[in-house]
Design a protein around this motif. Structure first.
Motif, mmCIF file in Angstrom:
data_model
loop_
_atom_site.group_PDB
_atom_site.id
_atom_site.type_symbol
_atom_site.label_atom_id
_atom_site.label_comp_id
_atom_site.label_asym_id
_atom_site.label_seq_id
_atom_site.Cartn_x
_atom_site.Cartn_y
_atom_site.Cartn_z
ATOM 1 N N SER A 63 48.312 33.165 18.320
ATOM 2 C CA SER A 63 47.590 33.972 19.297
ATOM 3 C C SER A 63 48.360 34.050 20.609
ATOM 4 O O SER A 63 49.004 33.093 21.031
ATOM 5 C CB SER A 63 46.207 33.375 19.569
ATOM 6 O OG SER A 63 45.525 34.093 20.569
ATOM 7 N N ARG A 64 48.259 35.211 21.241
ATOM 8 C CA ARG A 64 48.623 35.320 22.639
ATOM 9 C C ARG A 64 47.574 34.588 23.471
ATOM 10 O O ARG A 64 46.455 34.371 23.019
ATOM 11 C CB ARG A 64 48.684 36.793 23.046
ATOM 12 C CG ARG A 64 49.818 37.576 22.391
ATOM 13 C CD ARG A 64 49.603 39.062 22.472
ATOM 14 N NE ARG A 64 50.836 39.820 22.256
ATOM 15 C CZ ARG A 64 50.882 41.113 21.981
ATOM 16 N NH1 ARG A 64 49.749 41.808 21.892
ATOM 17 N NH2 ARG A 64 52.040 41.723 21.799
ATOM 18 N N SER A 65 47.928 34.248 24.690
ATOM 19 C CA SER A 65 47.030 33.460 25.529
ATOM 20 C C SER A 65 46.240 34.344 26.488
ATOM 21 O O SER A 65 46.727 35.371 26.962
ATOM 22 C CB SER A 65 47.824 32.419 26.334
ATOM 23 O OG SER A 65 48.412 31.463 25.469
ATOM 24 N N ALA A 66 45.006 33.913 26.764
ATOM 25 C CA ALA A 66 44.163 34.551 27.772
ATOM 26 C C ALA A 66 43.259 33.481 28.363
ATOM 27 O O ALA A 66 42.834 32.563 27.659
ATOM 28 C CB ALA A 66 43.333 35.680 27.163
ATOM 29 N N PRO A 213 41.135 49.373 34.228
ATOM 30 C CA PRO A 213 42.077 48.373 34.735
ATOM 31 C C PRO A 213 42.162 47.205 33.780
ATOM 32 O O PRO A 213 41.197 46.897 33.070
ATOM 33 C CB PRO A 213 41.436 47.946 36.072
ATOM 34 C CG PRO A 213 39.988 48.266 35.901
ATOM 35 C CD PRO A 213 39.920 49.483 35.035
ATOM 36 N N PRO A 214 43.309 46.530 33.727
ATOM 37 C CA PRO A 214 43.449 45.361 32.867
ATOM 38 C C PRO A 214 42.622 44.208 33.419
ATOM 39 O O PRO A 214 42.168 44.235 34.563
ATOM 40 C CB PRO A 214 44.962 45.049 32.933
ATOM 41 C CG PRO A 214 45.367 45.583 34.260
ATOM 42 C CD PRO A 214 44.538 46.807 34.496
ATOM 43 N N PRO A 215 42.385 43.156 32.605
ATOM 44 C CA PRO A 215 41.666 41.983 33.088
ATOM 45 C C PRO A 215 42.369 41.375 34.295
ATOM 46 O O PRO A 215 43.597 41.376 34.394
ATOM 47 C CB PRO A 215 41.704 41.017 31.894
ATOM 48 C CG PRO A 215 41.990 41.878 30.719
ATOM 49 C CD PRO A 215 42.807 43.016 31.218
ATOM 50 N N VAL A 216 41.593 40.852 35.227
ATOM 51 C CA VAL A 216 42.146 40.246 36.435
ATOM 52 C C VAL A 216 41.914 38.754 36.364
ATOM 53 O O VAL A 216 40.772 38.296 36.266
ATOM 54 C CB VAL A 216 41.476 40.816 37.702
ATOM 55 C CG1 VAL A 216 42.031 40.156 38.938
ATOM 56 C CG2 VAL A 216 41.666 42.335 37.751
ATOM 57 N N ALA A 217 42.959 37.988 36.392
ATOM 58 C CA ALA A 217 42.850 36.549 36.318
ATOM 59 C C ALA A 217 42.026 36.042 37.490
ATOM 60 O O ALA A 217 42.212 36.456 38.640
ATOM 61 C CB ALA A 217 44.238 35.894 36.335
#
Length: 221
Positions: A63-66, A213-217
């Motif tokens: 998996s990629r990380s999130a 918009p992409p997710p914002v950390a």
């Protein structure tokens, strides 16, 4: 009426021992954009609070990380996107625990083609009654699904990590709605009632999935 600080958190589901095996399974395609999709009738439903937690979230390799913050931000946005149009007479609250995920990394087309998946637990509260409506948290398994782009080369090559999260979050919001509609007595849903809103052309929507918009950390729902 519930205060946000008093709203119970979702019950965390047991860890999925077979979760990794499910990554090899295919599922339905990407859910339509709720801004253009037909919205089904939801009776007297109006969303109060959607409380999202990801404290015990597991990443299942490969998996990629999130981060938990990224997941709660993007899933919260898709929950709002699907349920905000409903303006029923009663308030209901959702408690959603993000239990686990896998974001497919690049693989070898037609040989190693990992799938993206998201696992949630969902609880529902009636604000006026002050009670939880489901006796046990509903576990929902969400697949990214395939498209023309991902069918042969795989999601890990065809989509970025943020695009995979977007598709999973949108599919999750739709599956949560499907679960709610499986319990029409909670919301006084008339099975004969017409859709809340007919499908619209993409040009009529305020924005489309490509312009989200992409997710914002670090962001929270």
């Amino acid at each position: 009426m519930f205060e946000l600080s008093e709203l119970p958190m979702p019950l965390h589901a047991p860890r999925f021992a077979i979760f990794a095996c499910l990554l090899a399974l295919a599922a339905c395609g990407q859910a339509p954009d709720p801004l253009t999709d037909e919205l089904p009738n939801m009776g007297d439903f109006r969303l109060g609070h959607a409380v999202l937690v990801a404290d015990n979230m597991q990443q299942v390799p490969p998996s990629r990380s999130a981060t938990p913050e990224e997941w709660t931000a993007i899933l919260g946005a898709e929950i709002d996107r699907r349920f905000a149009p409903y303006e029923g007479e009663r308030l209901y609250h959702l408690g959603i625990a993000i239990e686990g995920y896998a974001l497919a990394p690049p693989g070898i087309p037609l040989v190693v083609n990992p799938r993206s998946v998201l696992v949630l637990s969902v609880n529902v509260w009636d604000d006026a009654l002050g009670v939880k409506l489901n006796t046990e948290a509903e576990q929902i398994l969400v697949f990214e699904g395939s498209s023309r782009q991902t069918a042969f080369i795989g999601s890990g090559l065809a989509r970025t990590r943020d695009e995979q999260m977007q598709v999973l979050a949108r599919n999750a919001a739709r599956q949560i709605q499907r679960y709610l509609r499986e319990n029409p007595e909670w919301f006084a849903i008339d099975p004969e009632a017409p859709p809340f809103r007919a499908a619209r052309a993409a040009s009529d929507a305020a924005f489309s999935v490509e312009t989200l918009p992409p997710p914002v950390a670090g962001a929270a729902n």
